[in-house]
Design an enzyme around this catalytic site. Structure first.
Site, PDB file in Angstrom:
ATOM      1  N   GLN A 117      -4.757   2.321  -4.800  1.00  0.00           N
ATOM      2  CA  GLN A 117      -3.994   2.659  -3.780  1.00  0.00           C
ATOM      3  C   GLN A 117      -2.729   2.567  -4.036  1.00  0.00           C
ATOM      4  OE1 GLN A 117      -4.075  -0.726  -1.105  1.00  0.00           O
ATOM      5  NE2 GLN A 117      -3.449   0.113   0.722  1.00  0.00           N
ATOM      6  N   GLY A 118      -1.920   3.892  -3.577  1.00  0.00           N
ATOM      7  CA  GLY A 118      -0.464   3.957  -4.027  1.00  0.00           C
ATOM      8  C   GLY A 118       0.336   4.101  -2.664  1.00  0.00           C
ATOM      9  N   SER A 156       2.516   0.598  -1.608  1.00  0.00           N
ATOM     10  CA  SER A 156       3.703  -0.197  -1.818  1.00  0.00           C
ATOM     11  C   SER A 156       4.523   0.541  -2.624  1.00  0.00           C
ATOM     12  CB  SER A 156       3.423  -1.578  -2.242  1.00  0.00           C
ATOM     13  OG  SER A 156       2.483  -2.227  -1.462  1.00  0.00           O
ATOM     14  N   SER A 209      -3.348  -2.041  -7.468  1.00  0.00           N
ATOM     15  CA  SER A 209      -4.118  -2.681  -8.031  1.00  0.00           C
ATOM     16  C   SER A 209      -5.299  -1.764  -8.676  1.00  0.00           C
ATOM     17  CB  SER A 209      -5.377  -3.559  -6.948  1.00  0.00           C
ATOM     18  OG  SER A 209      -4.534  -4.514  -6.485  1.00  0.00           O
ATOM     19  N   GLU A 265      -9.376  -1.516   5.323  1.00  0.00           N
ATOM     20  CA  GLU A 265      -9.047  -2.475   4.544  1.00  0.00           C
ATOM     21  C   GLU A 265      -9.469  -3.797   4.934  1.00  0.00           C
ATOM     22  OE1 GLU A 265      -4.928  -2.678   3.282  1.00  0.00           O
ATOM     23  OE2 GLU A 265      -5.555  -3.567   1.381  1.00  0.00           O
ATOM     24  N   SER A 308       0.458  -9.084   4.630  1.00  0.00           N
ATOM     25  CA  SER A 308       1.109 -10.403   4.715  1.00  0.00           C
ATOM     26  C   SER A 308       0.539 -11.097   5.892  1.00  0.00           C
ATOM     27  CB  SER A 308       2.463 -10.556   4.403  1.00  0.00           C
ATOM     28  OG  SER A 308       3.011 -10.327   5.468  1.00  0.00           O
ATOM     29  N   GLU A 347       2.306 -12.895   7.798  1.00  0.00           N
ATOM     30  CA  GLU A 347       3.404 -12.780   9.067  1.00  0.00           C
ATOM     31  C   GLU A 347       2.823 -11.269   9.821  1.00  0.00           C
ATOM     32  OE1 GLU A 347       3.988 -13.525   5.685  1.00  0.00           O
ATOM     33  OE2 GLU A 347       4.376 -15.741   6.133  1.00  0.00           O
TER      34      GLU A 347
HETATM   35  C1  LIG Z   1      -2.754  -9.204  -5.573  1.00  0.00           C
HETATM   36  C2  LIG Z   1      -1.971  -8.086  -4.937  1.00  0.00           C
HETATM   37  C3  LIG Z   1      -2.640  -6.990  -4.853  1.00  0.00           C
HETATM   38  C4  LIG Z   1      -2.035  -5.798  -4.349  1.00  0.00           C
HETATM   39  N1  LIG Z   1      -2.590  -4.486  -4.440  1.00  0.00           N
HETATM   40  C5  LIG Z   1      -1.985  -3.266  -3.776  1.00  0.00           C
HETATM   41  C6  LIG Z   1      -2.535  -2.208  -4.153  1.00  0.00           C
HETATM   42  O1  LIG Z   1      -3.352  -1.904  -4.726  1.00  0.00           O
HETATM   43  N2  LIG Z   1      -1.920  -1.054  -3.530  1.00  0.00           N
HETATM   44  C7  LIG Z   1      -0.669  -1.372  -2.754  1.00  0.00           C
HETATM   45  O2  LIG Z   1       0.099  -0.305  -2.164  1.00  0.00           O
HETATM   46  N3  LIG Z   1      -0.195  -2.295  -2.606  1.00  0.00           N
HETATM   47  C8  LIG Z   1      -0.849  -3.474  -2.922  1.00  0.00           C
HETATM   48  N4  LIG Z   1      -0.190  -4.955  -2.926  1.00  0.00           N
HETATM   49  C9  LIG Z   1       1.174  -4.837  -2.287  1.00  0.00           C
HETATM   50  C10 LIG Z   1       1.114  -5.605  -0.865  1.00  0.00           C
HETATM   51  O3  LIG Z   1       0.890  -4.740   0.062  1.00  0.00           O
HETATM   52  C11 LIG Z   1       2.658  -5.871  -0.769  1.00  0.00           C
HETATM   53  O4  LIG Z   1       3.064  -6.965  -1.438  1.00  0.00           O
HETATM   54  C12 LIG Z   1       2.841  -6.373   0.759  1.00  0.00           C
HETATM   55  O5  LIG Z   1       2.725  -5.244   2.034  1.00  0.00           O
HETATM   56  C13 LIG Z   1       4.000  -7.075   1.200  1.00  0.00           C
HETATM   57  O6  LIG Z   1       5.250  -6.195   0.622  1.00  0.00           O
HETATM   58  P1  LIG Z   1       6.412  -6.694  -0.350  1.00  0.00           P
HETATM   59  O7  LIG Z   1       5.672  -7.370  -1.501  1.00  0.00           O
HETATM   60  O8  LIG Z   1       7.394  -5.709  -0.693  1.00  0.00           O
HETATM   61  O9  LIG Z   1       7.155  -7.858   0.380  1.00  0.00           O
HETATM   62  P2  LIG Z   1       7.982  -7.838   1.702  1.00  0.00           P
HETATM   63  O10 LIG Z   1       7.514  -6.437   2.473  1.00  0.00           O
HETATM   64  O11 LIG Z   1       9.359  -7.476   1.179  1.00  0.00           O
HETATM   65  O12 LIG Z   1       8.012  -9.104   2.440  1.00  0.00           O
HETATM   66  C14 LIG Z   1       8.462 -10.251   1.967  1.00  0.00           C
HETATM   67  C15 LIG Z   1       8.244 -11.350   2.842  1.00  0.00           C
HETATM   68  O13 LIG Z   1       8.792 -11.026   4.080  1.00  0.00           O
HETATM   69  C16 LIG Z   1       7.886 -11.035   5.108  1.00  0.00           C
HETATM   70  N5  LIG Z   1       7.961 -10.022   6.189  1.00  0.00           N
HETATM   71  C17 LIG Z   1       8.242  -8.677   5.913  1.00  0.00           C
HETATM   72  N6  LIG Z   1       8.212  -7.838   6.968  1.00  0.00           N
HETATM   73  C18 LIG Z   1       8.248  -8.959   8.011  1.00  0.00           C
HETATM   74  C19 LIG Z   1       8.317  -8.988   9.425  1.00  0.00           C
HETATM   75  N7  LIG Z   1       8.269  -7.588   9.928  1.00  0.00           N
HETATM   76  N8  LIG Z   1       8.088  -9.881  10.020  1.00  0.00           N
HETATM   77  C20 LIG Z   1       8.079 -11.146   9.487  1.00  0.00           C
HETATM   78  N9  LIG Z   1       8.101 -11.471   7.854  1.00  0.00           N
HETATM   79  C21 LIG Z   1       8.145 -10.411   7.311  1.00  0.00           C
HETATM   80  C22 LIG Z   1       6.589 -10.917   4.447  1.00  0.00           C
HETATM   81  O14 LIG Z   1       5.560 -11.470   5.291  1.00  0.00           O
HETATM   82  C23 LIG Z   1       6.731 -11.825   3.275  1.00  0.00           C
HETATM   83  O15 LIG Z   1       6.664 -13.052   3.416  1.00  0.00           O
HETATM   84  C24 LIG Z   1      -0.821  -5.876  -3.554  1.00  0.00           C
HETATM   85  C25 LIG Z   1      -0.284  -7.244  -3.499  1.00  0.00           C
HETATM   86  C26 LIG Z   1      -0.709  -8.411  -4.037  1.00  0.00           C
HETATM   87  C27 LIG Z   1      -0.078  -9.558  -3.874  1.00  0.00           C
END
Ligand SMILES: Cc1cc2nc3c(=O)[nH]c(=O)nc-3n(C[C@H](O)[C@H](O)[C@H](O)COP(=O)(O)OP(=O)(O)OC[C@H]3O[C@@H](n4cnc5c(N)ncnc54)[C@H](O)[C@@H]3O)c2cc1C
Lengths: 381, 302
Positions: A127-128, A130, A162, A245, A362, A364
């Site tokens: 899944q692409g 993020s 992933s 999902e 997440s 949140e």
């Molecule tokens: C084990 C693992 C597997 C993953 N696999 C995939 C995958 O296969 N494909 C893919 O595309 N992605 C994948 N992801 C990515 C995942 O979807 C993102 O990490 C997630 O959406 C959060 O984005 P970010 O890491 O940019 O954090 P950010 O969005 O920057 O968030 C940082 C913090 O800010 C908080 N936050 C952000 N926006 C808000 C809001 N509006 N209100 C309150 N709090 C907020 C978040 O909850 C978090 O605590 C994976 C992540 C993990 C950990």
């Protein structure tokens, strides 16, 4: 309301149980998951076996290689797999996300091309979604797709993807029209990961393994026929993916919790059986696990009618992830000093569980979804 | 496997909700409430309609949602399983109100006619009544006579599940009040519901309520079907749902600000019902200890 198996459900359960007893090697029970899935050929071979026996894609239509069974069969499948501590099918993204999205938005050719190969594990998907600057805020995706004749030329970077290192296909959210209003300029593509210009770099995780990756796209040509939905409709298609999902996951997650609570009970018996505080915490986890299980059952009826998981799935994922973190932490704590040794099951699970409240929305973001879409509170953004 | 209500059960739910909403609105005269016992009897809710326990659980949930004031819980959930045919008939007709003793205490001692004492004897309801945190639910100390032995038996899972279902209704109402307020009240030029510190508390309450409801319905089904898991399911449901109700009310009070702390606003009445349900019978911690015994074997203290 009847929580007993129907005659058909009972027969299916018995047959599946017997099949697992006959086909699952003893040493493959109780896997810890993670990298082990792809450590050797077993994962794919096992998935193919599940497919050949008719257990992959139970609720998918027969024409696409599924069994066309009711959702209750899927629930029974997860329960029995958990009971046998059997490894899951390796096609996590394909089964849970890409497949349902293709069924909802794909052309006949796309369905014919991919669905049965997802089930048989011939095709592994990733899944692409993020990007470095677009995580929770998926609509901010900047990976560009420019139309040139019958191809899109894709340039950009994805992250945290992933299984991308072993994937054959990727469901990709791209920006096709940078001038369009927010949510309107996105296009959803299926990308062959073996295309020229796709580069995957594994990222090492908190557990030490590398299961997720960066993906770089440099002038990658994707046929227009690989688009899901119309140009500019990528946001809607992506919402389908995310709903599935979180929705279909519920039963699998709860079944895994059931195994976790069972292990916790065993660990407690061996180590600290008399500690009243620990006993109470274990009982609390057992209660929460049952609560999640029956919440899944309650949502099953609606799911069965509409084929689409409801937004309350967000609450299930939220509670599951937080419970898995508490549970695995407690398991490790019960081992005493042994718990900090680097090689244990609890050690691994506890570290892995930290990702649970980040991946697939997440905590949140899920609370925002519940507040806005379930409770109808005003939008926070 | 089917965990949804039937159409008839949904119909019942609507009827109960409608009856209670019409007679027990939030702006009722809280200090002078009529329990409308005769009407309950006519509706068949006191045992006359031969409802299954799943349907009775709907009644308990709705009675919590509306904060129904009468001794419905004790008569139907606690006392009925003890009674012989004649007593049941009188109870169903609304002629006799019953309560039951639990660890020396009898809910509504002053307003019921008969009591099942802790040895399973019927006793006239006499003794000293004491106020509790919930003004609609006093507890009394029974003045014991010899009493008359009753033919039935105690049904602990039934009593616990009824309290759990009632707690679900209380929690649901507290959630709705909080959500309504967060949608309308403005501060700093915005609806307070846009602030995540507010909305996330309500989202957490939503998850709690849904989980509590699932446990309560599971337990209700187990009780109705005499399933062997009934004792554990009921213990789980009472522990989880009553705690969820207390938390739901506490969060809702917080979301309401100062008005939530007043006597005038109805929230405190839901809070007090939740505290009563959590405190009466076995407390959540004791129930978890029971479950731990079942999972781990009885504790061996070194
Ligand atoms: C084990 C693992 C597997 C993953 N696999 C995939 C995958 O296969 N494909 C893919 O595309 N992605 C994948 N992801 C990515 C995942 O979807 C993102 O990490 C997630 O959406 C959060 O984005 P970010 O890491 O940019 O954090 P950010 O969005 O920057 O968030 C940082 C913090 O800010 C908080 N936050 C952000 N926006 C808000 C809001 N509006 N209100 C309150 N709090 C907020 C978040 O909850 C978090 O605590 C994976 C992540 C993990 C950990």
């Amino acid at each position: 309301m009847d929580l007993r198996d129907t005659v058909e459900e009972g027969a299916f359960r018995a047959e599946l149980r017997a099949w697992l007893d006959a086909n699952l090697p003893e040493e493959r029970r109780g896997w810890r998951g993670g990298e082990q899935r792809f450590g050797d050929d077993f994962g794919r071979a096992w998935s193919r076996k599940l497919y050949e026996a008719g257990y992959a894609g139970l609720t998918w239509p027969v024409e696409y290689g599924g069994a066309g069974s009711p959702y209750s069969f899927q629930a029974i499948f997860y329960e029995e797999m958990a009971r046998a501590q059997a490894p899951a099918h390796v096609g996590v993204i394909g089964l849970g996300m890409a497949g349902p999205t293709i069924m909802a938005h794909g052309s006949d050719e796309q369905k014919q091309a991919h669905l049965s190969k997802i089930l048989s594990a011939e095709e592994i998907w990733c899944q692409g979604f993020s990007e470095p600057d677009a995580g929770s805020d998926l609509a901010a995706a900047r990976t560009r797709a420019e139309r040139r004749g019958d191809v899109y030329v894709v340039n950009g970077q994805k992250v945290w993807s992933s299984f991308a290192h072993i994937a054959d296909f990727c469901i990709l959210v791209t920006l096709s029209d940078p001038d369009a209003p927010r949510y309107k300029g996105l296009t959803y593509l299926v990308v062959d990961m073996h295309s020229p210009g796709v580069e995957v770099r594994p990222l090492r995780q908190i557990t030490g393994e590398a299961e997720f990756n960066e993906i770089f796209f440099t002038d990658v040509e994707v046929p227009v026929s690989n688009r899901l939905g119309d140009e500019g409709d990528g946001w809607q298609v992506a919402m389908t993916t995310l709903l599935h999902e979180r929705g279909t996951l519920g039963f699998a997650l709860t079944a895994a919790l059931d195994v976790g609570v069972g292990r916790l009970v065993e660990t407690a018996r061996e180590h600290v059986n008399g500690d009243a505080g620990v006993r109470e915490r274990i009982a609390a986890e057992w209660i929460e696990m049952q609560a999640l299980r029956y919440t899944n059952y309650r949502s099953l009826g609606a799911y069965q009618r509409t084929g689409v998981p409801g937004p309350e799935g967000s609450a299930i994922k939220l509670r599951w992830s937080e419970q898995n973190q508490r549970l695995t932490k407690l398991g490790r704590e019960l081992l005493g000093p042994e718990g900090i040794l680097d090689d244990g099951w609890w050690h691994y699970q506890q570290l892995r569980s930290r990702g649970n409240t980040i991946e697939a929305g997440s905590s949140e973001v899920l609370r925002n979804i519940v507040a806005e879409r379930v409770l109808g509170l005003p939008r926070s953004r | 496997m089917d965990f949804a209500f039937t159409d008839e059960q949904r119909q019942l739910q609507r009827e109960v909700r409608g009856f209670l909403a019409a007679n027990y609105p939030l702006d009722r005269d809280w200090e002078n409430q009529d329990d409308r016992w005769q009407e309950l009897a006519e509706l068949g809710w006191l045992g006359g309609a031969d409802l299954s326990f799943v349907e009775e659980a709907i009644l308990f949930e709705e009675s919590g949602y509306a904060l129904y004031p009468g001794p419905f819980l004790v008569t139907v959930a606690f006392a009925l399983p003890w009674l012989g045919a004649e007593d049941r008939e009188a109870a169903a007709a609304g002629t006799t109100k019953w309560s039951a003793e639990d660890r020396g205490l009898v809910p509504w001692l002053g307003s019921v006619d008969m009591v099942v004492d802790s040895d399973g004897n019927a006793q006239p309801a006499r003794g000293e009544e004491l106020p509790t945190v919930d003004p609609t639910r006093p507890l009394g100390r029974l003045e014991r006579t010899n009493g008359t032995p009753l033919p039935g038996a105690r049904d602990v899972p039934r009593a616990r599940t009824a309290m759990a279902a009632e707690a679900v209704g209380v929690a649901q109402r507290a959630l709705e009040l909080g959500v309504e307020y967060a949608k309308t009240r403005e501060q700093f030029g915005k609806k307070i519901g846009v602030y995540q510190a507010v909305s996330h508390q309500l989202a957490d309450t939503y998850a709690d309520v849904e989980l509590a409801r699932s446990l309560a319905y599971w337990a209700a089904w187990c009780v109705a079907e005499e399933d062997e898991r009934a004792p554990l399911a009921a213990a789980a449901a009472k522990a989880f749902a009553t705690e969820a109700a207390v938390k739901a009310c506490e969060r809702s009070i917080q979301v309401h600000g100062g008005i939530g702390f007043t006597w005038e606003h109805p929230l405190h009445r839901f809070y007090k019902r939740a505290l009563w349900l959590e405190g009466f019978g076995r407390r959540p911690a004791e129930l978890r200890a029971e479950i731990a015994d079942a999972l781990l074997g009885v504790a061996v203290t070194a």
